[in-house]
Design a protein around this motif. Structure first.
Motif, PDB file in Angstrom:
ATOM      1  N   GLN A   1      37.547  31.514  46.906  1.00 15.12           N
ATOM      2  CA  GLN A   1      37.473  31.253  45.775  1.00 15.12           C
ATOM      3  C   GLN A   1      38.379  32.446  44.895  1.00 15.12           C
ATOM      4  OE1 GLN A   1      33.855  30.909  44.015  1.00 15.12           O
ATOM      5  NE2 GLN A   1      34.446  29.986  42.235  1.00 15.12           N
ATOM      6  N   VAL A   2      38.213  33.319  44.843  1.00 16.93           N
ATOM      7  CA  VAL A   2      38.724  34.446  44.895  1.00 16.93           C
ATOM      8  C   VAL A   2      40.611  34.407  44.446  1.00 16.93           C
ATOM      9  CG1 VAL A   2      39.729  36.665  43.600  1.00 16.93           C
ATOM     10  CG2 VAL A   2      37.381  36.508  44.300  1.00 16.93           C
ATOM     11  N   VAL A   3      40.707  34.358  45.549  1.00 22.17           N
ATOM     12  CA  VAL A   3      42.707  33.798  45.397  1.00 22.17           C
ATOM     13  C   VAL A   3      42.818  33.296  45.042  1.00 22.17           C
ATOM     14  CG1 VAL A   3      44.081  33.793  47.519  1.00 22.17           C
ATOM     15  CG2 VAL A   3      42.282  35.584  48.074  1.00 22.17           C
ATOM     16  N   ARG A   4      42.279  31.762  45.286  1.00 21.40           N
ATOM     17  CA  ARG A   4      42.778  30.353  45.218  1.00 21.40           C
ATOM     18  C   ARG A   4      43.060  29.493  43.493  1.00 21.40           C
ATOM     19  NH1 ARG A   4      38.762  27.616  47.271  1.00 21.40           N
ATOM     20  NH2 ARG A   4      37.705  27.567  44.623  1.00 21.40           N
ATOM     21  N   THR A   5      42.123  30.829  42.819  1.00 22.18           N
ATOM     22  CA  THR A   5      41.907  30.781  41.170  1.00 22.18           C
ATOM     23  C   THR A   5      42.982  31.961  40.262  1.00 22.18           C
ATOM     24  OG1 THR A   5      39.505  30.701  41.564  1.00 22.18           O
ATOM     25  CG2 THR A   5      40.713  31.628  39.402  1.00 22.18           C
ATOM     26  N   MET A   6      43.480  32.809  41.417  1.00 22.86           N
ATOM     27  CA  MET A   6      44.614  33.607  40.736  1.00 22.86           C
ATOM     28  C   MET A   6      45.669  32.888  41.759  1.00 22.86           C
ATOM     29  SD  MET A   6      42.805  37.387  41.700  1.00 22.86           S
ATOM     30  CE  MET A   6      44.051  38.260  40.663  1.00 22.86           C
ATOM     31  N   LYS A   7      45.695  32.790  42.198  1.00 21.02           N
ATOM     32  CA  LYS A   7      47.398  31.934  42.714  1.00 21.02           C
ATOM     33  C   LYS A   7      47.493  30.607  41.926  1.00 21.02           C
ATOM     34  CE  LYS A   7      48.067  34.312  47.370  1.00 21.02           C
ATOM     35  NZ  LYS A   7      48.566  33.489  48.807  1.00 21.02           N
ATOM     36  N   LYS A   8      46.319  30.055  41.815  1.00 19.71           N
ATOM     37  CA  LYS A   8      46.682  28.718  40.471  1.00 19.71           C
ATOM     38  C   LYS A   8      48.094  29.216  39.342  1.00 19.71           C
ATOM     39  CE  LYS A   8      44.092  24.711  38.601  1.00 19.71           C
ATOM     40  NZ  LYS A   8      43.293  24.519  37.715  1.00 19.71           N
ATOM     41  N   ARG A   9      47.218  29.658  38.823  1.00 20.23           N
ATOM     42  CA  ARG A   9      48.226  30.081  37.777  1.00 20.23           C
ATOM     43  C   ARG A   9      49.069  31.289  37.600  1.00 20.23           C
ATOM     44  NH1 ARG A   9      47.386  28.746  32.263  1.00 20.23           N
ATOM     45  NH2 ARG A   9      49.221  29.323  31.780  1.00 20.23           N
ATOM     46  N   ASP A  10      49.068  32.013  38.658  1.00 19.74           N
ATOM     47  CA  ASP A  10      49.246  33.825  38.580  1.00 19.74           C
ATOM     48  C   ASP A  10      49.097  34.290  37.194  1.00 19.74           C
ATOM     49  OD1 ASP A  10      50.197  35.841  40.029  1.00 19.74           O
ATOM     50  OD2 ASP A  10      52.396  35.964  39.435  1.00 19.74           O
ATOM     51  N   ASN A  11      48.418  33.548  36.713  1.00 17.33           N
ATOM     52  CA  ASN A  11      47.833  34.458  35.148  1.00 17.33           C
ATOM     53  C   ASN A  11      46.751  35.709  34.735  1.00 17.33           C
ATOM     54  OD1 ASN A  11      46.275  32.655  35.130  1.00 17.33           O
ATOM     55  ND2 ASN A  11      46.369  32.021  33.139  1.00 17.33           N
ATOM     56  N   VAL A  12      46.205  36.505  36.178  1.00 15.03           N
ATOM     57  CA  VAL A  12      44.863  36.299  36.630  1.00 15.03           C
ATOM     58  C   VAL A  12      44.651  38.508  36.856  1.00 15.03           C
ATOM     59  CG1 VAL A  12      42.651  36.849  37.209  1.00 15.03           C
ATOM     60  CG2 VAL A  12      43.347  34.453  36.551  1.00 15.03           C
ATOM     61  N   ILE A  13      44.276  39.004  35.719  1.00 15.13           N
ATOM     62  CA  ILE A  13      44.407  40.398  36.757  1.00 15.13           C
ATOM     63  C   ILE A  13      43.277  40.716  36.628  1.00 15.13           C
ATOM     64  CG2 ILE A  13      47.071  40.924  36.202  1.00 15.13           C
ATOM     65  CD1 ILE A  13      46.284  42.212  33.261  1.00 15.13           C
ATOM     66  N   PHE A  14      43.190  42.151  37.406  1.00 13.50           N
ATOM     67  CA  PHE A  14      41.767  43.274  36.945  1.00 13.50           C
ATOM     68  C   PHE A  14      42.342  43.773  36.205  1.00 13.50           C
ATOM     69  CE2 PHE A  14      40.121  40.237  39.535  1.00 13.50           C
ATOM     70  CZ  PHE A  14      38.826  40.058  39.822  1.00 13.50           C
ATOM     71  N   ILE A  15      40.561  44.577  34.943  1.00  9.89           N
ATOM     72  CA  ILE A  15      41.411  45.879  34.626  1.00  9.89           C
ATOM     73  C   ILE A  15      40.706  47.013  34.910  1.00  9.89           C
ATOM     74  CG2 ILE A  15      41.733  46.470  32.087  1.00  9.89           C
ATOM     75  CD1 ILE A  15      43.705  43.974  31.368  1.00  9.89           C
ATOM     76  N   ALA A  16      40.413  48.175  34.672  1.00 13.59           N
ATOM     77  CA  ALA A  16      39.360  49.121  35.204  1.00 13.59           C
ATOM     78  C   ALA A  16      39.662  50.465  34.285  1.00 13.59           C
ATOM     79  CB  ALA A  16      38.945  49.232  36.610  1.00 13.59           C
ATOM     80  N   LYS A  17      38.863  50.314  32.469  1.00 12.07           N
ATOM     81  CA  LYS A  17      38.534  51.498  32.571  1.00 12.07           C
ATOM     82  C   LYS A  17      38.356  52.839  33.595  1.00 12.07           C
ATOM     83  CE  LYS A  17      35.352  50.004  29.510  1.00 12.07           C
ATOM     84  NZ  LYS A  17      33.993  50.368  28.168  1.00 12.07           N
ATOM     85  N   THR A  18      37.785  53.005  34.095  1.00 11.57           N
ATOM     86  CA  THR A  18      37.172  53.594  34.969  1.00 11.57           C
ATOM     87  C   THR A  18      38.019  53.382  36.398  1.00 11.57           C
ATOM     88  OG1 THR A  18      35.017  53.387  35.390  1.00 11.57           O
ATOM     89  CG2 THR A  18      36.065  55.061  33.451  1.00 11.57           C
ATOM     90  N   SER A  19      37.966  54.544  37.264  1.00  7.92           N
ATOM     91  CA  SER A  19      39.427  54.446  38.254  1.00  7.92           C
ATOM     92  C   SER A  19      39.000  55.556  39.469  1.00  7.92           C
ATOM     93  CB  SER A  19      40.081  54.208  38.710  1.00  7.92           C
ATOM     94  OG  SER A  19      40.701  54.115  40.334  1.00  7.92           O
ATOM     95  N   ASN A  20      38.206  55.645  40.502  1.00  8.14           N
ATOM     96  CA  ASN A  20      37.849  56.723  41.606  1.00  8.14           C
ATOM     97  C   ASN A  20      38.659  56.887  42.912  1.00  8.14           C
ATOM     98  OD1 ASN A  20      35.401  57.903  39.722  1.00  8.14           O
ATOM     99  ND2 ASN A  20      33.814  56.190  40.945  1.00  8.14           N
ATOM    100  N   THR A  21      39.678  55.949  42.560  1.00  6.35           N
ATOM    101  CA  THR A  21      40.212  55.752  44.040  1.00  6.35           C
ATOM    102  C   THR A  21      41.229  56.989  44.664  1.00  6.35           C
ATOM    103  OG1 THR A  21      41.870  54.617  42.556  1.00  6.35           O
ATOM    104  CG2 THR A  21      40.288  53.563  43.909  1.00  6.35           C
ATOM    105  N   LYS A  22      41.143  57.555  45.076  1.00 11.80           N
ATOM    106  CA  LYS A  22      42.012  58.949  45.504  1.00 11.80           C
ATOM    107  C   LYS A  22      42.922  57.988  46.625  1.00 11.80           C
ATOM    108  CE  LYS A  22      38.142  61.387  45.173  1.00 11.80           C
ATOM    109  NZ  LYS A  22      36.892  62.249  45.422  1.00 11.80           N
ATOM    110  N   LYS A  23      43.904  57.697  46.747  1.00 13.90           N
ATOM    111  CA  LYS A  23      44.745  56.433  47.342  1.00 13.90           C
ATOM    112  C   LYS A  23      46.073  57.286  47.195  1.00 13.90           C
ATOM    113  CE  LYS A  23      41.631  54.251  49.724  1.00 13.90           C
ATOM    114  NZ  LYS A  23      41.752  54.319  51.585  1.00 13.90           N
TER     115      LYS A  23
END
Length: 278
Positions: A136-158
């Motif tokens: 459902q996430v993939v289908r919804t985001m691909k429909k118009r390609d106008n969805v982004i996720f935004i985070a104020k904080t991030s712990n990723t260390k990649k």
């Protein structure tokens, strides 16, 4: 006791900070500087909506009263979607319910606005706990390609792990500059070919906090980042999209509001309800 802890922290400040930075701090900072692209966004007239969810619960006599909400709201305050659910039970996976409601709200929003802002990280949607919602996430985001996720904080260390980074990636970008701009796209394919995540760290204006943007797919480029920054710039306050702030404020379920539910349902008359109301 606490005074002693504070004194020790002050005395050992330099030692503690040196551990945080690590032996390769300057090398990592140089790499972060190379990854950073200076860019000052310009205001673009678009319609944006922020989506967030919330849940809360209270337990008594082995039973749990719970409530979840999700809201989609435009930057001008117009509510587009208002979802809510509550019940009595035990061991209810409220996080999953809230995530499903967020995606449902997103699905109802994509055709109504130019840009949909989802609070949090796309990574959390693709982790095991939320895996049933992936399609459902993939289908919804691909429909118009106008969805982004935004985070104020991030712990990723990649991005700097090969250099032995100790802190999260965002820590090093915050030490590079106070100017607006963005980091080069970082692509992760660990969830599969249809769930590739492209992420960038962004600062919308001078000396504001850095936020993290996540796109679905690897087809995005610097032009997409600049376009999104332009769209976010006009309706952001302190470097953070106002629509997301409104979404958070409108969906939050406080303990006080949950106590009202207890009273309205007549649970305050049940034996043991004193614990519920504190």
């Amino acid at each position: 006791m606490l005074n002693t802890v504070y004194k020790d922290a002050i005395i050992n400040r330099d030692k503690m900070l040196s551990i945080l930075k690590g032996p390769k701090f300057e090398q990592i900072i140089q790499k972060a500087r190379e990854n950073w692209v200076e860019f000052t966004p310009v205001k673009e007239e678009v319609v944006t909506a922020g989506i967030d969810s919330s849940f809360n619960n209270t337990k008594f006599q082995g039973i749990e009263l719970w409530a979840t909400t999700a809201v989609s709201i435009k930057a001008d305050g117009e509510v587009l979607v208002d979802l809510h659910e509550s019940g009595l039970g035990s061991d209810t996976d409220l996080s999953r319910i809230a995530s499903k409601m967020e995606i449902d709200a997103c699905e109802k929003t994509v055709d109504q606005v130019d840009l949909v802002l989802m609070d949090g990280s796309l990574h959390s949607q693709f982790m095991t706990r939320q895996s049933a919602l992936d399609a459902q996430v993939v289908r919804t985001m691909k429909k118009r390609d106008n969805v982004i996720f935004i985070a104020k904080t991030s712990n990723t260390k990649k991005q700097f792990e090969k250099l032995g980074s100790l802190a999260g990636d965002i820590f090093y970008y915050n030490h590079v500059t106070n100017n607006p701009g963005f980091s080069k796209l970082f692509v992760e394919k660990k969830y599969g070919s249809d769930k590739v995540i492209s992420s960038t760290f962004v600062r919308l204006s001078d000396s504001t906090p850095i936020i993290k943007l996540e796109f679905l797919g690897e087809q995005h480029g610097e032009g997409d980042i600049k376009s999104v920054m332009n769209k976010l710039y006009k309706t952001s306050i302190g470097g953070y999209p106002y629509a997301l702030k409104l979404a958070h404020n409108n969906c939050k379920i406080s303990d006080k509001e949950l106590a009202k539910m207890v009273s309205l349902l007549g649970l305050s008359n049940e034996i043991g309800s004193r614990e519920v109301l504190g």
